[in-house]
Design a protein around this motif. Structure first.
Motif, PDB file in Angstrom:
ATOM      1  N   VAL A 152       0.832  -1.208   0.000  1.00 18.00           N
ATOM      2  CA  VAL A 152       0.000   0.000   0.000  1.00 18.00           C
ATOM      3  C   VAL A 152       0.864   1.254   0.000  1.00 18.00           C
ATOM      4  N   ALA A 153       2.050   1.189   0.607  1.00 21.69           N
ATOM      5  CA  ALA A 153       2.940   2.350   0.598  1.00 21.69           C
ATOM      6  C   ALA A 153       3.434   2.629  -0.816  1.00 21.69           C
ATOM      7  N   CYS A 154       3.852   1.585  -1.529  1.00 24.09           N
ATOM      8  CA  CYS A 154       4.270   1.768  -2.927  1.00 24.09           C
ATOM      9  C   CYS A 154       3.113   2.285  -3.772  1.00 24.09           C
ATOM     10  N   SER A 155       1.918   1.782  -3.512  1.00 23.79           N
ATOM     11  CA  SER A 155       0.751   2.236  -4.256  1.00 23.79           C
ATOM     12  C   SER A 155       0.460   3.706  -3.971  1.00 23.79           C
ATOM     13  N   ALA A 156       0.588   4.103  -2.706  1.00 23.41           N
ATOM     14  CA  ALA A 156       0.374   5.505  -2.346  1.00 23.41           C
ATOM     15  C   ALA A 156       1.390   6.410  -3.035  1.00 23.41           C
ATOM     16  N   LYS A 209       3.025  -2.814  -7.599  1.00 23.50           N
ATOM     17  CA  LYS A 209       2.960  -1.436  -7.115  1.00 23.50           C
ATOM     18  C   LYS A 209       4.347  -0.800  -7.056  1.00 23.50           C
ATOM     19  N   GLY A 210       5.369  -1.590  -6.770  1.00 25.49           N
ATOM     20  CA  GLY A 210       6.725  -1.059  -6.768  1.00 25.49           C
ATOM     21  C   GLY A 210       7.191  -0.674  -8.155  1.00 25.49           C
ATOM     22  N   CYS A 211       6.946  -1.546  -9.138  1.00 29.33           N
ATOM     23  CA  CYS A 211       7.327  -1.233 -10.522  1.00 29.33           C
ATOM     24  C   CYS A 211       6.549  -0.024 -11.033  1.00 29.33           C
ATOM     25  N   ARG A 212       5.274   0.030 -10.698  1.00 26.58           N
ATOM     26  CA  ARG A 212       4.452   1.176 -11.112  1.00 26.58           C
ATOM     27  C   ARG A 212       4.964   2.465 -10.496  1.00 26.58           C
ATOM     28  N   ALA A 213       5.315   2.427  -9.217  1.00 27.23           N
ATOM     29  CA  ALA A 213       5.822   3.635  -8.560  1.00 27.23           C
ATOM     30  C   ALA A 213       7.106   4.114  -9.223  1.00 27.23           C
TER      31      ALA A 213
END
Length: 231
Positions: A137-141, A181-185
């Motif tokens: 969720v942190a990476c998504s945020a 989410k990490g790759c997206r961030a």
């Protein structure tokens, strides 16, 4: 009492899973009540946690995103995060709430940065690096905070997010959500040209290739687009 407040807010959080209930709670004035209770009971980590959970669910509505920010919800979330860094459940819910508030509202994205939310998210990642749900969720945020906001992208890198995202990707190699989410961030951060050099210095190529190989549907496009920028 604290217990009564906790039960009441937890019930609102449960009800707010429903679209119709989100609207009804807002129309009834529930949003400022939740946020005021969080501010008044800053001494209670459990009220901070259920408050963040309620905001997380209520913010799955664009009008509510605005109402939460106008009622001081962003500052309330960040205050709880900063006071109870070691509380993993609170950090998870707080990051999820900030993620939702930053999903479609650029004013909220800017407000989260200005209120210190970027640093609070990174601190949560540092404190709970083994907790896959917090990392996801942190990476998504962070990825949402990057959207259509160049100032945020630059500030997130300056605050030290890149090593935390990289560590999340390297630690939770088998968790599709963290990898996606990490790759997206990382990709969203690379939209600002000045960040590309900083990302390149992290040497993410192997991590990106591994993520795309293990989770092609979740990570393939993010990894491919970022690798094109890095070459």
């Amino acid at each position: 009492t604290e217990d009564e407040s906790k039960v009441a807010i937890a019930e609102l959080a449960r009800l707010a899973v429903s679209y119709d209930h989100r609207i009804a709670i807002s129309a009834a004035g529930g949003i400022p009540v939740i946020i005021d209770t969080m501010a008044q009971r800053i001494d209670s980590p459990s009220i901070q946690r259920v408050g963040c959970s309620a905001i997380q669910n209520l913010s799955c509505n664009e009008d509510n995103e605005v109402a939460i920010a106008e009622s001081g919800g962003i500052a309330a979330i960040i205050s709880g995060m900063d006071l109870y860094v070691d509380n993993v459940k609170l950090q998870h819910k707080a990051c999820a709430a900030l993620r939702n508030l930053a999903a479609s509202n650029n004013d909220n994205r800017t407000a989260i940065r200005r209120d210190g939310g970027t640093e609070s998210i990174i601190t949560a990642m540092r404190a709970h690096d083994e907790q896959k749900h917090v990392q996801e969720v942190a990476c998504s945020a962070l990825g949402n905070l990057c959207l259509q906001n160049d100032d945020n992208r630059v500030a997130i890198v300056a605050a030290g997010a890149l090593p935390r995202i990289m560590l999340a990707l390297m630690t939770h190699t088998e968790v599709a959500g963290v990898q996606e989410k990490g790759c997206r961030a990382l990709y969203n951060l690379s939209v600002s040209p000045e960040n590309v050099r900083a990302i390149r210095e992290e040497e993410p190529e192997t991590v990106l290739w591994d993520a795309a190989s293990k989770f092609p549907n979740e990570c393939g496009e993010w990894s491919r687009k970022l690798l094109e920028k890095l070459t």
